[in-house]
Write a protein that holds these residues in place. Structure first.
Motif, PDB file in Angstrom:
ATOM      1  N   THR A  26       0.975  -1.184   0.087  1.00  0.00           N
ATOM      2  CA  THR A  26      -0.051   0.187  -0.106  1.00  0.00           C
ATOM      3  C   THR A  26       0.784   1.124  -0.047  1.00  0.00           C
ATOM      4  O   THR A  26       1.845   1.293   0.731  1.00  0.00           O
ATOM      5  CB  THR A  26      -0.869  -0.025   1.230  1.00  0.00           C
ATOM      6  N   LEU A  27       0.506   2.058  -1.023  1.00  0.00           N
ATOM      7  CA  LEU A  27       1.377   3.291  -1.087  1.00  0.00           C
ATOM      8  C   LEU A  27       0.021   4.639  -0.704  1.00  0.00           C
ATOM      9  O   LEU A  27      -1.169   4.227  -0.830  1.00  0.00           O
ATOM     10  CB  LEU A  27       1.941   3.555  -2.161  1.00  0.00           C
TER      11      LEU A  27
ATOM     12  N   THR B 203      -1.751   1.559  -5.689  1.00  0.00           N
ATOM     13  CA  THR B 203      -1.010   3.030  -6.131  1.00  0.00           C
ATOM     14  C   THR B 203      -1.475   4.205  -5.501  1.00  0.00           C
ATOM     15  O   THR B 203      -2.826   4.089  -5.253  1.00  0.00           O
ATOM     16  CB  THR B 203      -1.140   2.819  -7.466  1.00  0.00           C
ATOM     17  N   CYS B 204      -0.802   5.392  -5.514  1.00  0.00           N
ATOM     18  CA  CYS B 204      -1.299   6.600  -5.400  1.00  0.00           C
ATOM     19  C   CYS B 204      -1.018   7.394  -6.674  1.00  0.00           C
ATOM     20  O   CYS B 204      -0.121   7.190  -7.276  1.00  0.00           O
ATOM     21  CB  CYS B 204      -0.364   7.256  -4.205  1.00  0.00           C
ATOM     22  N   GLY B 205      -2.271   8.264  -7.023  1.00  0.00           N
ATOM     23  CA  GLY B 205      -2.054   9.012  -8.198  1.00  0.00           C
ATOM     24  C   GLY B 205      -2.120  10.578  -8.175  1.00  0.00           C
ATOM     25  O   GLY B 205      -2.555  11.149  -9.070  1.00  0.00           O
ATOM     26  N   PHE B 206      -1.756  10.804  -6.966  1.00  0.00           N
ATOM     27  CA  PHE B 206      -1.991  12.364  -6.387  1.00  0.00           C
ATOM     28  C   PHE B 206      -1.146  13.353  -7.209  1.00  0.00           C
ATOM     29  O   PHE B 206      -1.556  13.973  -7.966  1.00  0.00           O
ATOM     30  CB  PHE B 206      -2.077  12.507  -5.029  1.00  0.00           C
ATOM     31  N   VAL B 207       0.168  13.097  -6.848  1.00  0.00           N
ATOM     32  CA  VAL B 207       1.217  14.110  -7.414  1.00  0.00           C
ATOM     33  C   VAL B 207       2.252  13.206  -8.067  1.00  0.00           C
ATOM     34  O   VAL B 207       2.482  12.006  -7.866  1.00  0.00           O
ATOM     35  CB  VAL B 207       1.887  15.179  -6.429  1.00  0.00           C
ATOM     36  N   ASP B 208       3.215  13.912  -8.723  1.00  0.00           N
ATOM     37  CA  ASP B 208       4.226  13.183  -9.578  1.00  0.00           C
ATOM     38  C   ASP B 208       5.070  12.255  -8.538  1.00  0.00           C
ATOM     39  O   ASP B 208       5.712  11.211  -9.024  1.00  0.00           O
ATOM     40  CB  ASP B 208       5.226  14.340 -10.464  1.00  0.00           C
TER      41      ASP B 208
ATOM     42  N   LYS C 101       5.435   8.322  -9.051  1.00  0.00           N
ATOM     43  CA  LYS C 101       6.905   7.565  -9.393  1.00  0.00           C
ATOM     44  C   LYS C 101       7.082   6.721  -8.180  1.00  0.00           C
ATOM     45  O   LYS C 101       7.536   5.554  -8.618  1.00  0.00           O
ATOM     46  CB  LYS C 101       8.029   8.711  -9.110  1.00  0.00           C
ATOM     47  N   ASP C 102       6.754   6.696  -6.938  1.00  0.00           N
ATOM     48  CA  ASP C 102       6.737   5.662  -6.042  1.00  0.00           C
ATOM     49  C   ASP C 102       5.930   4.566  -6.227  1.00  0.00           C
ATOM     50  O   ASP C 102       6.610   3.506  -6.195  1.00  0.00           O
ATOM     51  CB  ASP C 102       6.227   6.457  -4.613  1.00  0.00           C
ATOM     52  N   SER C 103       4.837   4.745  -6.682  1.00  0.00           N
ATOM     53  CA  SER C 103       4.046   3.808  -7.373  1.00  0.00           C
ATOM     54  C   SER C 103       4.715   3.001  -8.371  1.00  0.00           C
ATOM     55  O   SER C 103       4.562   1.459  -8.235  1.00  0.00           O
ATOM     56  CB  SER C 103       2.618   4.106  -7.810  1.00  0.00           C
ATOM     57  N   VAL C 104       5.048   3.530  -9.352  1.00  0.00           N
ATOM     58  CA  VAL C 104       5.872   2.784 -10.384  1.00  0.00           C
ATOM     59  C   VAL C 104       6.916   2.001 -10.060  1.00  0.00           C
ATOM     60  O   VAL C 104       7.280   0.951 -10.392  1.00  0.00           O
ATOM     61  CB  VAL C 104       6.239   3.802 -11.694  1.00  0.00           C
ATOM     62  N   ASP C 105       7.688   2.767  -9.191  1.00  0.00           N
ATOM     63  CA  ASP C 105       8.919   1.956  -8.439  1.00  0.00           C
ATOM     64  C   ASP C 105       8.561   0.793  -7.774  1.00  0.00           C
ATOM     65  O   ASP C 105       9.187  -0.376  -7.856  1.00  0.00           O
ATOM     66  CB  ASP C 105       9.935   2.861  -7.653  1.00  0.00           C
ATOM     67  N   ALA C 106       7.506   0.887  -7.136  1.00  0.00           N
ATOM     68  CA  ALA C 106       6.961  -0.386  -6.158  1.00  0.00           C
ATOM     69  C   ALA C 106       6.521  -1.442  -7.370  1.00  0.00           C
ATOM     70  O   ALA C 106       6.806  -2.620  -6.811  1.00  0.00           O
ATOM     71  CB  ALA C 106       5.672   0.103  -5.210  1.00  0.00           C
TER      72      ALA C 106
ATOM     73  N   CYS D 219      -5.573   4.379  -6.880  1.00  0.00           N
ATOM     74  CA  CYS D 219      -5.789   5.722  -7.490  1.00  0.00           C
ATOM     75  C   CYS D 219      -5.125   5.966  -8.959  1.00  0.00           C
ATOM     76  O   CYS D 219      -5.538   6.280  -9.886  1.00  0.00           O
ATOM     77  CB  CYS D 219      -5.505   7.042  -6.584  1.00  0.00           C
ATOM     78  N   MET D 220      -3.898   5.494  -8.921  1.00  0.00           N
ATOM     79  CA  MET D 220      -3.131   5.657 -10.192  1.00  0.00           C
ATOM     80  C   MET D 220      -3.693   4.709 -11.197  1.00  0.00           C
ATOM     81  O   MET D 220      -3.737   5.080 -12.453  1.00  0.00           O
ATOM     82  CB  MET D 220      -1.713   5.663  -9.863  1.00  0.00           C
ATOM     83  N   ALA D 221      -3.990   3.309 -10.928  1.00  0.00           N
ATOM     84  CA  ALA D 221      -4.662   2.321 -11.894  1.00  0.00           C
ATOM     85  C   ALA D 221      -6.105   3.033 -12.279  1.00  0.00           C
ATOM     86  O   ALA D 221      -6.270   3.097 -13.535  1.00  0.00           O
ATOM     87  CB  ALA D 221      -4.835   0.908 -11.000  1.00  0.00           C
TER      88      ALA D 221
END
Length: 489
Positions: free
Chosen positions: A11-12, A49-54, A58-63, A84-86
């Motif tokens: 979870t991010l 994932t989190c999709g709030f700010v850049d 990035k943290d979500s993609v890295d995970a 959220c990012m998904a």
């Protein structure tokens, strides 16, 4: 007997995502999946994932990439993105990140077990095409409660769960499975947001504001208390709007005392409050009700009137300071935290000086400072007057330095105060917990000088004797264990 399917949830992002992950965990365990902590031991790694700010994206993609690296080196066979990012990017994310074996939106949550099984079997579940989720609910708040077919993560209704998941609550329990044994847990009060801040994309992928029924919130809180939770934190995109779609904008004021009376609970905390929507009655309840933390997570964002209007927000330095004076006149030890954006399009040096004037006078316990960057799909992304990235970076560094100095000063002001500390960890590094003015993750901690007679989850009365930056150092008072009657004060 076939080996059980295993799944790990990573979870991010914010506390709202943590609640969503525990709902997914409840659904999966109810369908026979075995939950494991380490992605290396899971057949499927699910990244919320989190999709709030850049930086969060990035943290979500890295995970997701980190989880993908496990494939071929251990048990992990598939990596799936949710959250959220998904939801926000759907097919676009799937095409840009082929390492993810699946990208699932909120509408997939009710069928999460089937979706993961399909992916695990080598099948493909088509990623959704993102849509503006505000359009899924009626424009009129009063008509939203009847729109029962819209996916609302964290609003899971009670369901029949197998024995062992929530035996203390009987056969019917919240659609949720705790992923840790921490003495604090978040509870969703609502989802979505009707505000139209020009810099924020959250309403487009979280949808319009819709409240949970008070009975659902109460039942979930009782269940959490039975699981050993001592503090709950009410979360949503905007808690001050709670009840407006249920016909009572003051519903939070009546719900909070009921939550405070739940057996076993020591403290109730409310997060995500909008300054423009603060009501005298809500301030009274937050500052005078036993077990309700006098804690104000106020989303100021800025204090210069011109910048606030461009943000589609309201207020100014003097009105914000008056609000804080009102709060502290009722509860002098009240905790206050906030976030701020610097470098917003059109922000002048005078505007920045006005923000610094507010920060100097506000005496905030915790301050988050962010440099502005465009978020696609927002009104602010179309604005003229964008500041050079170097200017934004310089202002971010300048205000961050000031914020660090001010929160340290505020901590020093608390030396000599008596605080009620919920013990959260005891290890070789010492005994740590949080006072009523400190929320999990975002704020400072209290370092206790002694752990004698204490355990994780105990509430203790302690006197502040020093500081370590934003953290407090406190000495437990003799005979103070079990001070829950005044835990929120």
């Amino acid at each position: 007997m076939p080996e059980r399917r295993t799944v790990a949830l990573v979870t991010l992002g914010c506390a709202r995502n943590e609640v969503d992950s525990e709902e997914l965990a409840g659904r999966l365990e109810a369908d026979g999946w075995q939950l494991v902590e380490d992605a290396e031991e899971a057949d499927v790694a699910v990244v919320n994932t989190c999709g709030f700010v850049d930086a969060a994206k990035k943290d979500s993609v890295d995970a997701l990439l980190e989880a993908n690296d496990l494939k071929g080196h251990g048990r992990t066979q598939a990596v799936v993105a949710v959250g959220c990012m998904a939801e926000r990017y759907g097919k676009e994310l799937a095409e840009a990140l082929p390492e993810a074996d699946g990208v699932l939106g909120f509408d997939d949550y009710a069928d999460i077990s089937d979706r993961l099984q399909t992916i695990l079997n080598g099948g493909i579940h088509a990623s959704h095409t993102p849509r503006d989720r505000r359009k899924l609910l009626p424009v009129s708040p009063a008509e939203r409660q009847s729109a029962g077919d819209v996916a609302l993560p964290g609003h899971g209704a009670p369901t029949d769960l197998p024995e062992g998941i929530a035996p203390q609550s009987g056969p019917r329990a919240p659609l949720r499975r705790r992923l840790d044994g921490a003495p604090v847990a978040s509870v969703k009060l609502a989802s979505g947001c009707d505000r139209r801040c020009s810099f924020c994309a959250i309403p487009s992928f979280r949808g319009s504001f819709i409240s949970r029924r008070p009975s659902d919130v109460l039942n979930e809180t009782r269940w959490l208390a039975e699981q050993g939770v001592k503090e709950i934190m009410l979360v949503s995109e905007n808690n001050t709007s709670y009840g407006k779609d249920l016909g009572d904008i003051r519903l939070l004021e009546s719900l909070l005392p009921e939550l405070a009376e739940v057996d076993g609970l020591e403290r109730v905390r409310v997060s995500y409050l909008q300054p423009a929507e603060m009501r005298p009655g809500l301030i009274d309840v937050l500052t005078s009700t036993p077990k309700i933390a006098p804690y104000f997570d106020l989303s100021f964002q800025h204090s210069a009137p011109g910048v606030l209007r461009a943000m589609r927000r309201f207020g100014d330095t003097d009105r914000f300071l008056e609000l804080l004076d009102t709060i502290r006149s009722k509860a002098p030890q009240a905790g206050v935290r906030s976030n701020f954006i610097v470098g917003f399009p059109g922000e002048s040096e005078a505007d920045l000086a006005e923000l610094e004037r507010f920060l100097d006078g506000a005496r905030l316990d915790a301050i988050g400072v962010f440099g502005y960057s465009d978020e696609e799909g927002t009104e602010a992304a179309t604005y003229d007057g964008k500041l050079d990235v170097d200017v934004v970076a310089e202002r971010l560094a300048r205000v961050s330095r000031l914020a660090e100095e001010l929160v340290s000063q505020r901590a020093e002001e608390r030396v000599g105060e008596t605080v009620h500390v919920l013990v959260e960890s005891m290890d070789d590094e010492g005994v740590r917990g949080r006072g009523a003015h400190q929320a999990p993750e975002t704020d400072g901690q209290v370092v206790l000088t002694s752990g004698e007679g204490l355990s994780v989850g105990r509430m203790v009365e302690a006197k502040v004797v020093g500081t370590e930056g934003v953290d407090l150092v406190a000495e437990p008072l003799p005979g103070s264990f079990g001070c829950s009657e005044e835990a929120g004060r």
